[in-house]
Design a protein around this motif. Structure first.
Motif, PDB file in Angstrom:
ATOM      1  N   ARG A  38       0.825  -1.205   0.000  1.00  0.00           N
ATOM      2  CA  ARG A  38       0.000   0.000   0.000  1.00  0.00           C
ATOM      3  C   ARG A  38       0.864   1.261   0.000  1.00  0.00           C
ATOM      4  NH1 ARG A  38      -5.110  -0.135   3.541  1.00  0.00           N
ATOM      5  NH2 ARG A  38      -4.135   1.823   4.128  1.00  0.00           N
ATOM      6  N   LEU A  39       0.319   2.331  -0.551  1.00  0.00           N
ATOM      7  CA  LEU A  39       1.034   3.599  -0.659  1.00  0.00           C
ATOM      8  C   LEU A  39       1.357   4.196   0.708  1.00  0.00           C
ATOM      9  CD1 LEU A  39       2.075   5.450  -2.904  1.00  0.00           C
ATOM     10  CD2 LEU A  39      -0.063   6.702  -2.769  1.00  0.00           C
ATOM     11  N   ASP A  40       0.516   3.932   1.708  1.00  0.00           N
ATOM     12  CA  ASP A  40       0.737   4.495   3.045  1.00  0.00           C
ATOM     13  C   ASP A  40       1.458   3.531   3.984  1.00  0.00           C
ATOM     14  OD1 ASP A  40      -1.300   2.653   3.340  1.00  0.00           O
ATOM     15  OD2 ASP A  40      -2.584   3.964   4.532  1.00  0.00           O
ATOM     16  N   SER A  41       2.017   2.467   3.448  1.00  0.00           N
ATOM     17  CA  SER A  41       2.668   1.447   4.264  1.00  0.00           C
ATOM     18  C   SER A  41       4.031   1.892   4.780  1.00  0.00           C
ATOM     19  CB  SER A  41       2.849   0.168   3.446  1.00  0.00           C
ATOM     20  OG  SER A  41       3.444  -0.840   4.228  1.00  0.00           O
ATOM     21  N   THR A  42       4.337   1.457   5.988  1.00  0.00           N
ATOM     22  CA  THR A  42       5.693   1.607   6.510  1.00  0.00           C
ATOM     23  C   THR A  42       6.515   0.425   6.011  1.00  0.00           C
ATOM     24  OG1 THR A  42       5.184   0.359   8.501  1.00  0.00           O
ATOM     25  CG2 THR A  42       4.900   2.778   8.606  1.00  0.00           C
ATOM     26  N   VAL A  43       7.809   0.471   6.237  1.00  0.00           N
ATOM     27  CA  VAL A  43       8.660  -0.653   5.846  1.00  0.00           C
ATOM     28  C   VAL A  43       8.262  -1.893   6.652  1.00  0.00           C
ATOM     29  CG1 VAL A  43      11.036  -1.505   5.722  1.00  0.00           C
ATOM     30  CG2 VAL A  43      10.537   0.885   5.177  1.00  0.00           C
ATOM     31  N   ALA A  44       7.934  -1.709   7.924  1.00  0.00           N
ATOM     32  CA  ALA A  44       7.512  -2.833   8.767  1.00  0.00           C
ATOM     33  C   ALA A  44       6.243  -3.476   8.231  1.00  0.00           C
ATOM     34  CB  ALA A  44       7.295  -2.362  10.202  1.00  0.00           C
ATOM     35  N   GLY A  45       5.355  -2.678   7.653  1.00  0.00           N
ATOM     36  CA  GLY A  45       4.113  -3.205   7.100  1.00  0.00           C
ATOM     37  C   GLY A  45       4.312  -3.983   5.816  1.00  0.00           C
ATOM     38  N   ALA A  46       5.502  -3.907   5.237  1.00  0.00           N
ATOM     39  CA  ALA A  46       5.792  -4.591   3.981  1.00  0.00           C
ATOM     40  C   ALA A  46       6.519  -5.915   4.180  1.00  0.00           C
ATOM     41  CB  ALA A  46       6.627  -3.682   3.085  1.00  0.00           C
ATOM     42  N   CYS A  47       6.723  -6.302   5.448  1.00  0.00           N
ATOM     43  CA  CYS A  47       7.413  -7.574   5.687  1.00  0.00           C
ATOM     44  C   CYS A  47       6.869  -8.236   6.951  1.00  0.00           C
ATOM     45  CB  CYS A  47       8.923  -7.364   5.796  1.00  0.00           C
ATOM     46  SG  CYS A  47       9.454  -6.443   7.245  1.00  0.00           S
ATOM     47  N   SER A  48       7.169  -9.509   7.067  1.00  0.00           N
ATOM     48  CA  SER A  48       6.850 -10.268   8.276  1.00  0.00           C
ATOM     49  C   SER A  48       8.145 -10.917   8.744  1.00  0.00           C
ATOM     50  CB  SER A  48       5.789 -11.327   7.966  1.00  0.00           C
ATOM     51  OG  SER A  48       6.349 -12.346   7.152  1.00  0.00           O
ATOM     52  N   GLU A  49       8.055 -11.745   9.753  1.00  0.00           N
ATOM     53  CA  GLU A  49       9.265 -12.444  10.226  1.00  0.00           C
ATOM     54  C   GLU A  49       9.758 -13.460   9.205  1.00  0.00           C
ATOM     55  OE1 GLU A  49       8.599 -14.050  14.099  1.00  0.00           O
ATOM     56  OE2 GLU A  49       8.256 -12.079  14.981  1.00  0.00           O
ATOM     57  N   ASP A  50       8.881 -13.839   8.274  1.00  0.00           N
ATOM     58  CA  ASP A  50       9.244 -14.834   7.263  1.00  0.00           C
ATOM     59  C   ASP A  50       9.825 -14.233   5.985  1.00  0.00           C
ATOM     60  OD1 ASP A  50       8.303 -16.898   8.923  1.00  0.00           O
ATOM     61  OD2 ASP A  50       6.251 -16.585   8.205  1.00  0.00           O
ATOM     62  N   GLY A  51       9.582 -12.944   5.750  1.00  0.00           N
ATOM     63  CA  GLY A  51      10.101 -12.322   4.528  1.00  0.00           C
ATOM     64  C   GLY A  51       9.267 -11.135   4.096  1.00  0.00           C
ATOM     65  N   TRP A  52       9.565 -10.640   2.904  1.00  0.00           N
ATOM     66  CA  TRP A  52       8.860  -9.485   2.353  1.00  0.00           C
ATOM     67  C   TRP A  52       7.516  -9.907   1.790  1.00  0.00           C
ATOM     68  CZ3 TRP A  52      10.683  -4.806   3.382  1.00  0.00           C
ATOM     69  CH2 TRP A  52      12.015  -4.713   3.772  1.00  0.00           C
ATOM     70  N   LEU A  53       6.513  -9.063   1.942  1.00  0.00           N
ATOM     71  CA  LEU A  53       5.145  -9.348   1.510  1.00  0.00           C
ATOM     72  C   LEU A  53       4.890  -8.727   0.132  1.00  0.00           C
ATOM     73  CD1 LEU A  53       3.461  -8.525   4.934  1.00  0.00           C
ATOM     74  CD2 LEU A  53       4.173 -10.766   4.078  1.00  0.00           C
ATOM     75  N   LEU A  54       5.604  -9.213  -0.861  1.00  0.00           N
ATOM     76  CA  LEU A  54       5.538  -8.645  -2.205  1.00  0.00           C
ATOM     77  C   LEU A  54       4.881  -9.611  -3.178  1.00  0.00           C
ATOM     78  CD1 LEU A  54       9.218  -7.391  -2.352  1.00  0.00           C
ATOM     79  CD2 LEU A  54       7.201  -5.957  -2.072  1.00  0.00           C
ATOM     80  N   ARG A  55       4.222  -9.054  -4.187  1.00  0.00           N
ATOM     81  CA  ARG A  55       3.704  -9.869  -5.286  1.00  0.00           C
ATOM     82  C   ARG A  55       4.895 -10.381  -6.092  1.00  0.00           C
ATOM     83  NH1 ARG A  55      -0.957  -5.690  -7.122  1.00  0.00           N
ATOM     84  NH2 ARG A  55      -2.483  -6.364  -5.579  1.00  0.00           N
ATOM     85  N   PRO A  56       4.714 -11.471  -6.823  1.00  0.00           N
ATOM     86  CA  PRO A  56       5.806 -11.938  -7.688  1.00  0.00           C
ATOM     87  C   PRO A  56       6.204 -10.857  -8.689  1.00  0.00           C
ATOM     88  CG  PRO A  56       4.102 -13.619  -7.495  1.00  0.00           C
ATOM     89  CD  PRO A  56       3.564 -12.380  -6.843  1.00  0.00           C
ATOM     90  N   ALA A  57       7.489 -10.780  -8.979  1.00  0.00           N
ATOM     91  CA  ALA A  57       8.014  -9.764  -9.893  1.00  0.00           C
ATOM     92  C   ALA A  57       7.503 -10.000 -11.299  1.00  0.00           C
ATOM     93  CB  ALA A  57       9.535  -9.795  -9.879  1.00  0.00           C
ATOM     94  N   ARG A  58       7.093  -8.899 -11.972  1.00  0.00           N
ATOM     95  CA  ARG A  58       6.585  -8.987 -13.338  1.00  0.00           C
ATOM     96  C   ARG A  58       7.465  -8.240 -14.330  1.00  0.00           C
ATOM     97  NH1 ARG A  58       0.324  -7.960 -11.806  1.00  0.00           N
ATOM     98  NH2 ARG A  58      -0.058 -10.033 -10.963  1.00  0.00           N
TER      99      ARG A  58
END
Length: 156
Positions: A38-58
């Motif tokens: 999300r546009l208003d996300s912090t860096v912490a909101g973009a990851c968990s303890e398991d890794g980054w919460l990203l869509r697959p790269a296109r």
């Protein structure tokens, strides 16, 4: 620029927390859609303890970005809060910046009073940047202005 700790303060898109600088400059307005962050996300909101919460790269750019992220320590594993790195800024540049911001706000106020429509924030920031650059260039041979452009560009 942020020294990234747990990622709780740094904006994922707008702050300079990675080696790429503000990510919105690289991905543009479609960045949140491309990555799922999300546009208003912090860096912490973009990851968990398991890794980054990203869509697959296109795209190759998104893939390079994900490779860069995977080379970093996950912020979610840190207990240290983020801290903002404050670079030394000469008083001449601080005064010039204040003067440019006040002038731009005054112009915006008058424009809204007399013409109605408001100017998008990105345009205002670009105009402030141009005002400051022009003021520095016009006085570049004066002692207090000799090295200001480099300092201004460093803070960009």
């Amino acid at each position: 620029q942020y020294y990234l700790g747990n990622g709780g303060k740094a904006s994922f898109w707008y702050d300079h927390w990675s080696e790429m600088g503000p990510l919105i400059k690289h991905f543009g307005p479609s960045g949140p859609f491309q990555t799922g962050i999300r546009l208003d996300s912090t860096v912490a909101g973009a990851c968990s303890e398991d890794g980054w919460l990203l869509r697959p790269a296109r795209s190759s750019a998104a893939e390079a970005f994900q490779i860069m992220l995977c080379s970093m320590t996950l912020p979610s594993l840190s207990t240290i809060p983020d801290s903002l790195r404050v670079n030394h800024c000469p008083s001449t540049l601080r005064k010039l910046t204040v003067q440019a911001v006040i002038y731009r706000l005054w112009r915006e106020r008058n424009q809204r009073l007399h013409n109605g429509p408001s100017t998008p924030p990105q345009v205002c920031f670009k105009e402030i940047d141009r005002l400051i650059r022009n003021a520095i260039l016009a006085r570049k041979n004066r002692r207090n202005f000799r090295h200001l452009m480099g300092t201004w560009l460093m803070h960009e």
